[in-house]
Design a protein around this motif. Structure first.
Motif, short mmCIF file in Angstrom:
data_model
loop_
_atom_site.label_atom_id
_atom_site.label_comp_id
_atom_site.label_asym_id
_atom_site.label_seq_id
_atom_site.Cartn_x
_atom_site.Cartn_y
_atom_site.Cartn_z
N LEU A 1 0.96 -1.28 0.07
CA LEU A 1 0.27 -0.04 -0.02
C LEU A 1 0.91 1.35 -0.06
CD1 LEU A 1 -2.97 -1.02 2.37
CD2 LEU A 1 -3.00 -0.82 -0.20
N ASN A 2 2.07 1.14 0.55
CA ASN A 2 2.79 2.52 0.73
C ASN A 2 3.79 2.48 -0.87
OD1 ASN A 2 2.65 3.21 3.27
ND2 ASN A 2 4.28 1.85 3.99
N LYS A 3 3.80 1.42 -1.51
CA LYS A 3 4.56 1.49 -2.71
C LYS A 3 3.27 2.10 -3.80
CE LYS A 3 7.56 -1.34 -5.89
NZ LYS A 3 7.96 -2.33 -6.19
N TYR A 4 2.32 1.27 -3.63
CA TYR A 4 1.40 1.49 -4.88
C TYR A 4 0.20 2.50 -4.55
CZ TYR A 4 3.87 -2.23 -7.23
OH TYR A 4 4.88 -2.72 -7.79
N ALA A 5 0.29 3.41 -3.44
CA ALA A 5 -0.73 4.22 -3.02
C ALA A 5 -1.59 4.86 -4.21
CB ALA A 5 -0.26 5.33 -2.04
#
Length: 294
Positions: free
Chosen positions: A215-219
């Motif tokens: 979720l951090n990488k593909y926000a």
């Protein structure tokens, strides 16, 4: 509420699954879970991706396919709901994969070898859906098949979140993915809009340590996946635009030209609606440069 859930099912989960498991370490984790094998991390170096990255019929791509240790071909699809054509779809992807692997070599005299394939579909069923069902291709046959007929068997797993789901216990990533979708549907049941439900689910997942790195990488991409277009939706639009009529005419040149024009029109419409260019390119197969000029 059902309409909202259908939108999550058709447009959100498919793209997220493909992205989440587009990593060899995650592929090995999923393989071990569904095959109940325990291949160690050293097998990661022996994974060869077979997922078809270019559009097939009406822009479709398969979710996940790879060769592991040269000994097994693994095909896995995540579908939102149980489809009557799962075995047919996997058969289509398998045939395209063989074309990709062997090309014109199949017309030679040398006997070719391939690893045995296995086929899996993951669905979000309800509490009454069995954890595992079997879908053979032969169910599509109009009558009893002769001995030399082809068979393909798909194992269909229900991955709707449950503490007792045995497959989810064998894969941390798959379990967290299932939990995230559970969060989204739970918020939809509270009469939230789809966008609100996803935003709340992302916040909750991060707070609970679920899919944090993803979720951090593909926000930004997660929001894009929300408005992405999948095989079913693409097929519906193409039919409305007359793709099937064009195909029936049997004029190859005109069909190709008409299809290309419809793809451009669809891309233009999606661009006007604010869908990201990367998603439009993946869906339509058109170059990014061409989409930018529309």
């Amino acid at each position: 509420m059902e309409a909202k859930k259908a939108k999550v099912n058709r447009e959100f989960k498919d793209g997220m699954f493909r992205t989440l498991f587009n990593d060899k370490e995650k592929m090995l984790e999923l393989y071990n879970a569904v095959s109940e094998e325990q291949m160690g991390k050293e097998a990661i170096d022996d994974i060869e991706t077979l997922t078809i990255e270019t559009p097939l019929y009406i822009g479709s791509r398969n979710d996940l396919a790879f060769l592991i240790d040269g000994k097994s071909m693994f095909f896995c699809e995540q579908q939102s709901t149980r489809s009557g054509n799962m075995a047919l779809r996997l058969s289509s992807y398998f045939g395209k994969t063989l074309d990709m692997m062997f090309g014109s070599e199949i017309y030679g005299t040398r006997k070719l070898k391939m690893a045995p394939p296995s086929f899996f579909v993951l669905i979000f069923g309800d509490k009454d859906t069995p954890e595992l069902q079997v879908e053979p291709l032969s169910r599509h046959f109009t009558e009893n098949a002769p001995e030399n007929s082809i068979e393909l068997v798909v194992n269909v797993y229900n991955i709707c979140y449950s503490e007792n789901n045995r497959l989810l216990k064998r894969s941390k990533t798959l379990r967290e993915y299932s939990m995230f979708i559970y969060f989204v549907n739970e918020y939809l049941d509270r009469e939230m809009s789809l966008e609100e439900a996803v935003a709340a689910s992302v916040k909750r997942a991060k707070n609970e340590g679920i899919l944090v790195d993803f979720l951090n990488k593909y926000a930004t991409e997660v929001e894009g996946m929300l408005t992405g277009i999948t095989v079913e939706k693409y097929g519906e639009v193409m039919k409305k635009e007359g793709f099937e009529d064009g195909k029936a005419e049997g004029i190859a040149q005109g069909e190709a030209s008409g299809r290309a024009e419809r793809e451009r029109e669809m891309a233009k419409a999606l661009k006007v609606k604010g869908v990201s260019i990367d998603i439009i390119a993946e869906t339509s197969g058109l170059p990014v440069e061409e989409i930018e000029k529309l």
